[in-house]
Design a protein around this motif. Structure first.
Motif, PDB file in Angstrom:
ATOM      1  N   LYS A 182       8.629  47.880  12.455  1.00  0.00           N
ATOM      2  CA  LYS A 182       7.590  46.922  12.844  1.00  0.00           C
ATOM      3  C   LYS A 182       6.252  47.627  13.038  1.00  0.00           C
ATOM      4  O   LYS A 182       5.202  47.139  12.615  1.00  0.00           O
ATOM      5  CB  LYS A 182       7.988  46.180  14.119  1.00  0.00           C
ATOM      6  N   ALA A 183       6.300  48.804  13.676  1.00  0.00           N
ATOM      7  CA  ALA A 183       5.080  49.551  13.909  1.00  0.00           C
ATOM      8  C   ALA A 183       4.471  50.005  12.576  1.00  0.00           C
ATOM      9  O   ALA A 183       3.257  49.930  12.383  1.00  0.00           O
ATOM     10  CB  ALA A 183       5.361  50.757  14.802  1.00  0.00           C
ATOM     11  N   ALA A 184       5.302  50.452  11.655  1.00  0.00           N
ATOM     12  CA  ALA A 184       4.802  50.900  10.344  1.00  0.00           C
ATOM     13  C   ALA A 184       4.210  49.707   9.581  1.00  0.00           C
ATOM     14  O   ALA A 184       3.169  49.861   8.927  1.00  0.00           O
ATOM     15  CB  ALA A 184       5.940  51.528   9.541  1.00  0.00           C
ATOM     16  N   ALA A 185       4.835  48.567   9.667  1.00  0.00           N
ATOM     17  CA  ALA A 185       4.336  47.367   8.981  1.00  0.00           C
ATOM     18  C   ALA A 185       2.981  46.950   9.556  1.00  0.00           C
ATOM     19  O   ALA A 185       2.086  46.548   8.829  1.00  0.00           O
ATOM     20  CB  ALA A 185       5.347  46.244   9.075  1.00  0.00           C
ATOM     21  N   SER A 186       2.837  47.029  10.879  1.00  0.00           N
ATOM     22  CA  SER A 186       1.580  46.615  11.499  1.00  0.00           C
ATOM     23  C   SER A 186       0.459  47.617  11.183  1.00  0.00           C
ATOM     24  O   SER A 186      -0.687  47.241  11.113  1.00  0.00           O
ATOM     25  CB  SER A 186       1.750  46.418  12.997  1.00  0.00           C
ATOM     26  N   PHE A 230      31.640  53.565  14.842  1.00  0.00           N
ATOM     27  CA  PHE A 230      30.609  53.491  13.809  1.00  0.00           C
ATOM     28  C   PHE A 230      29.735  52.259  14.016  1.00  0.00           C
ATOM     29  O   PHE A 230      28.518  52.328  13.868  1.00  0.00           O
ATOM     30  CB  PHE A 230      31.218  53.456  12.409  1.00  0.00           C
ATOM     31  N   ASP A 231      30.349  51.125  14.355  1.00  0.00           N
ATOM     32  CA  ASP A 231      29.583  49.904  14.604  1.00  0.00           C
ATOM     33  C   ASP A 231      28.629  50.092  15.777  1.00  0.00           C
ATOM     34  O   ASP A 231      27.460  49.709  15.706  1.00  0.00           O
ATOM     35  CB  ASP A 231      30.514  48.720  14.881  1.00  0.00           C
ATOM     36  N   ALA A 232      29.125  50.706  16.851  1.00  0.00           N
ATOM     37  CA  ALA A 232      28.280  50.942  18.025  1.00  0.00           C
ATOM     38  C   ALA A 232      27.134  51.892  17.687  1.00  0.00           C
ATOM     39  O   ALA A 232      25.993  51.684  18.116  1.00  0.00           O
ATOM     40  CB  ALA A 232      29.117  51.497  19.179  1.00  0.00           C
ATOM     41  N   ALA A 233      27.432  52.916  16.894  1.00  0.00           N
ATOM     42  CA  ALA A 233      26.381  53.863  16.504  1.00  0.00           C
ATOM     43  C   ALA A 233      25.347  53.176  15.621  1.00  0.00           C
ATOM     44  O   ALA A 233      24.143  53.433  15.750  1.00  0.00           O
ATOM     45  CB  ALA A 233      26.993  55.057  15.785  1.00  0.00           C
ATOM     46  N   ALA A 234      25.783  52.282  14.734  1.00  0.00           N
ATOM     47  CA  ALA A 234      24.855  51.554  13.862  1.00  0.00           C
ATOM     48  C   ALA A 234      23.948  50.654  14.687  1.00  0.00           C
ATOM     49  O   ALA A 234      22.743  50.562  14.417  1.00  0.00           O
ATOM     50  CB  ALA A 234      25.628  50.745  12.830  1.00  0.00           C
ATOM     51  N   VAL A 235      24.499  49.999  15.694  1.00  0.00           N
ATOM     52  CA  VAL A 235      23.701  49.144  16.575  1.00  0.00           C
ATOM     53  C   VAL A 235      22.673  49.986  17.317  1.00  0.00           C
ATOM     54  O   VAL A 235      21.501  49.614  17.423  1.00  0.00           O
ATOM     55  CB  VAL A 235      24.612  48.357  17.549  1.00  0.00           C
ATOM     56  N   ALA A 236      23.104  51.154  17.798  1.00  0.00           N
ATOM     57  CA  ALA A 236      22.183  52.033  18.528  1.00  0.00           C
ATOM     58  C   ALA A 236      21.066  52.529  17.612  1.00  0.00           C
ATOM     59  O   ALA A 236      19.893  52.556  18.001  1.00  0.00           O
ATOM     60  CB  ALA A 236      22.947  53.212  19.125  1.00  0.00           C
ATOM     61  N   ALA A 278      19.952  51.026  14.942  1.00  0.00           N
ATOM     62  CA  ALA A 278      19.108  49.880  14.606  1.00  0.00           C
ATOM     63  C   ALA A 278      18.093  49.608  15.715  1.00  0.00           C
ATOM     64  O   ALA A 278      16.961  49.206  15.443  1.00  0.00           O
ATOM     65  CB  ALA A 278      19.969  48.641  14.354  1.00  0.00           C
ATOM     66  N   ALA A 279      18.503  49.855  16.951  1.00  0.00           N
ATOM     67  CA  ALA A 279      17.586  49.638  18.073  1.00  0.00           C
ATOM     68  C   ALA A 279      16.383  50.570  17.976  1.00  0.00           C
ATOM     69  O   ALA A 279      15.280  50.212  18.396  1.00  0.00           O
ATOM     70  CB  ALA A 279      18.316  49.851  19.391  1.00  0.00           C
ATOM     71  N   PHE A 280      16.580  51.752  17.407  1.00  0.00           N
ATOM     72  CA  PHE A 280      15.484  52.701  17.272  1.00  0.00           C
ATOM     73  C   PHE A 280      14.691  52.488  15.992  1.00  0.00           C
ATOM     74  O   PHE A 280      13.497  52.737  15.952  1.00  0.00           O
ATOM     75  CB  PHE A 280      16.010  54.142  17.304  1.00  0.00           C
ATOM     76  N   THR A 281      15.343  52.041  14.946  1.00  0.00           N
ATOM     77  CA  THR A 281      14.643  51.906  13.674  1.00  0.00           C
ATOM     78  C   THR A 281      13.884  50.590  13.566  1.00  0.00           C
ATOM     79  O   THR A 281      12.878  50.533  12.875  1.00  0.00           O
ATOM     80  CB  THR A 281      15.610  52.040  12.478  1.00  0.00           C
TER      81      THR A 281
END
Length: 124
Positions: free
Chosen positions: A117-121, A101-107, A109-112
């Motif tokens: 950042k793109a949505a904020a910009s 689960f931790d590894a999946a959350a990290v993965a 997070a890498a996509f989100t």
């Protein structure tokens, strides 16, 4: 030594039944409740939010596999974990699942993170 390859097919059938017994969520909740010590059927039922009859049925299956034992204290019957290896097995399995689960959350997070950042910009 690989325990699975050293076991004859009949023994593997017993191992499979053991794991089938553990594959039921109510039984896992019962074992979790019994991790604190001996409990009566009523106390277990209350902790796992189930009926006495349902808990008794699950306790019978756990007892058939040698996972729990029962003792009479006067007119009451109390259950306890009979095989301490179940704690080791649960620790091993739960640890493995937590790491996945931790590894999946990290993965994820890498996509989100870039998407946020793109949505904020774009809002600026």
């Amino acid at each position: 030594m690989n325990a699975l390859t050293d076991l004859p097919p009949a023994a593997l059938d017993h191992v499979a039944q053991y794991f089938r017994t553990l594959s039921e969520p109510t039984r896992l909740r019962i074992l979790n409740a019994l991790g604190t010590g001996e409990l009566s059927v009523g106390e277990i039922a209350q902790q796992v939010d189930s009926s006495d009859a349902n808990v008794s049925r699950h306790l019978a299956q756990l007892a058939r596999q040698g996972l729990v034992a029962r003792e009479h204290h006067g007119t009451s019957v109390y259950y306890r974990i009979a095989d301490p290896a179940v704690h080791e097995l649960c620790t091993l399995v739960c640890g493995s699942i937590a790491r996945r689960f931790d590894a999946a959350a990290v993965a994820r997070a890498a996509f989100t993170a870039p998407a946020r950042k793109a949505a904020a910009s774009r809002k600026k």
